[in-house]
Design an enzyme around this catalytic site. Structure first.
Site, PDB file in Angstrom:
ATOM      1  N   TYR A  92      13.154   2.718  -0.178  1.00 26.73           N
ATOM      2  CA  TYR A  92      13.375   3.595  -1.329  1.00 26.73           C
ATOM      3  C   TYR A  92      13.924   4.944  -0.872  1.00 26.73           C
ATOM      4  O   TYR A  92      13.394   5.584   0.041  1.00 26.73           O
ATOM      5  CB  TYR A  92      12.056   3.790  -2.071  1.00 26.73           C
ATOM      6  CG  TYR A  92      12.196   4.475  -3.418  1.00 26.73           C
ATOM      7  CD1 TYR A  92      12.831   3.832  -4.466  1.00 26.73           C
ATOM      8  CD2 TYR A  92      11.686   5.745  -3.636  1.00 26.73           C
ATOM      9  CE1 TYR A  92      12.945   4.443  -5.716  1.00 26.73           C
ATOM     10  CE2 TYR A  92      11.785   6.367  -4.868  1.00 26.73           C
ATOM     11  CZ  TYR A  92      12.432   5.708  -5.907  1.00 26.73           C
ATOM     12  OH  TYR A  92      12.547   6.311  -7.136  1.00 26.73           O
ATOM     13  N   SER A 187       9.289  -2.177   2.622  1.00 26.49           N
ATOM     14  CA  SER A 187       8.989  -1.372   1.443  1.00 26.49           C
ATOM     15  C   SER A 187       9.868  -1.817   0.274  1.00 26.49           C
ATOM     16  O   SER A 187       9.817  -2.980  -0.125  1.00 26.49           O
ATOM     17  CB  SER A 187       9.149   0.116   1.771  1.00 26.49           C
ATOM     18  OG  SER A 187       8.622   0.920   0.752  1.00 26.49           O
ATOM     19  N   ASP A 273      -2.049   1.547   4.336  1.00 25.47           N
ATOM     20  CA  ASP A 273      -0.825   1.845   3.594  1.00 25.47           C
ATOM     21  C   ASP A 273      -1.180   2.310   2.187  1.00 25.47           C
ATOM     22  O   ASP A 273      -1.611   1.518   1.346  1.00 25.47           O
ATOM     23  CB  ASP A 273       0.058   0.601   3.542  1.00 25.47           C
ATOM     24  CG  ASP A 273       1.440   0.863   2.969  1.00 25.47           C
ATOM     25  OD1 ASP A 273       1.645   1.939   2.379  1.00 25.47           O
ATOM     26  OD2 ASP A 273       2.311  -0.005   3.111  1.00 25.47           O
ATOM     27  N   HIS A 303       2.025   2.943   6.018  1.00 19.91           N
ATOM     28  CA  HIS A 303       3.274   2.357   5.522  1.00 19.91           C
ATOM     29  C   HIS A 303       4.250   2.056   6.652  1.00 19.91           C
ATOM     30  O   HIS A 303       5.142   1.224   6.473  1.00 19.91           O
ATOM     31  CB  HIS A 303       3.902   3.298   4.500  1.00 19.91           C
ATOM     32  CG  HIS A 303       4.938   2.655   3.636  1.00 19.91           C
ATOM     33  ND1 HIS A 303       4.694   1.499   2.913  1.00 19.91           N
ATOM     34  CD2 HIS A 303       6.248   2.976   3.380  1.00 19.91           C
ATOM     35  CE1 HIS A 303       5.792   1.157   2.237  1.00 19.91           C
ATOM     36  NE2 HIS A 303       6.736   2.033   2.520  1.00 19.91           N
TER      37      HIS A 303
END
Length: 323
Positions: A92, A187, A273, A303
């Protein structure tokens, strides 16, 4: 950040029923059929990089609505043979960046297509080159909330379609074995790769780490971190929109894509995460339709997961799958 989600023994059994609309399959069949009326590859142009061991091309392919989507196509230099391919999707806020940024897969002997992300690229890395010409639907201003009140207008409908079309495009490029195409990402990229696995029945393999948009209702209940926090912030202002938002997101939930996927799959999860909570990744993993699947867990990582160690494990795993 200490561990905040379920303990690992519970995660390993966590397989919730995630609600999905009755027309889920029809929605995506129609969406992809419409996108595939355009030829997959629009332009291929050699890209000088100064790197002696790889060759790179600037590729433009037709995504959702026929929109031109940019990508870097890279392969070992001077190799004419048909190679297995890895289509990689960015996280992202990232775009495709500069050519030569991501060379693990070409260095490992694969053809590699790195898809740009429409309308993103302004938060990390070295930017992107693909605008989103379909912006403007009702919703918020961030990609997570653009068009979120209507599944047909939602940003991620467009992005998932782009991701499927990236697989169509790499299969049409010279020097690719179309029967050995893997989807990979972390992700947001992991969520896109998982969606591709659910929508492309003959995908060769899936590599998904910390996948976004899985078990979304639980993610919204557990974390305020972006990108999920952007959806929560939208709902904090648009207080009567939750039912409409929930309906839209039900067409994009990675658990539903996972149930339909059958390709061999390799997952990675960090138990600390707070961006994509581990239970949401395990919800997709435990509901995954294929029987050939493995997951690496990083107990003290967030993460970032296993970083280079996980990449080496991915390379070793895909080598076994692709021989």
């Amino acid at each position: 950040m200490p561990a905040f989600d379920l303990p690992l023994p519970e995660l390993e059994r966590y397989a919730p029923e995630v609600a999905e609309p009755d027309d889920f399959d029809g929605f995506w069949t129609e969406t992809l059929a419409e996108a595939r009326t355009a030829p997959p590859v629009l332009q291929v142009r050699p890209e000088p990089t100064g790197l002696a061991l790889v060759d790179t091309w600037d590729v433009t392919f037709a995504g959702f609505g026929g929109a031109p989507i940019r990508a870097w196509y890279t392969r070992p230099a001077g190799t004419a043979a048909e190679l297995p391919a890895v289509v990689e999707f960015a996280g992202y806020g990232r775009g495709r960046g500069l050519p030569g940024e991501r060379l693990v897969w070409p260095a490992a002997g694969y053809a590699h297509l790195l898809m740009d992300v429409r309308g993103q690229g302004d938060q990390y890395g070295n930017g992107g080159d693909t605008p989103d010409p379909h912006r403007g639907a009702a919703g918020g201003h961030r990609p997570t909330t653009q068009g979120i009140l209507d599944p047909r207008e939602y940003y991620y409908r467009r992005l998932v379609t782009d991701a499927v079309r990236a697989v169509d495009a790499v299969r049409a490029l010279p020097g690719v074995d179309p029967a050995r195409v893997a989807a990979a990402g972390n992700s947001q990229g992991g969520g896109l790769a998982l969606a591709v696995a659910g929508l492309v029945p003959d995908l060769h393999a899936l590599l998904a780490s910390a996948p976004f948009l899985c078990h979304v209702e639980r993610a919204l209940a557990l974390t305020d971190a972006s990108p999920y926090g952007e959806i929560a912030q939208f709902l904090a202002v648009h207080r009567t929109a939750h039912a409409r938002v929930r309906r839209t997101l039900s067409y994009l939930d990675g658990v539903s894509f996972a149930r339909r996927a059958t390709a061999p799959a390799h997952f990675g999860v960090g138990l600390r995460d707070t961006v994509c909570p581990p239970s949401t990744a395990f919800a997709a993993y435990n509901r995954y339709g294929g029987t050939d699947k493995t997951v690496h867990v990083y107990e003290f990582n967030g993460h970032e997961g296993g970083e280079a160690l996980h990449t080496l494990r991915q390379v070793a795993w895909l080598a076994k799958v692709s021989t």
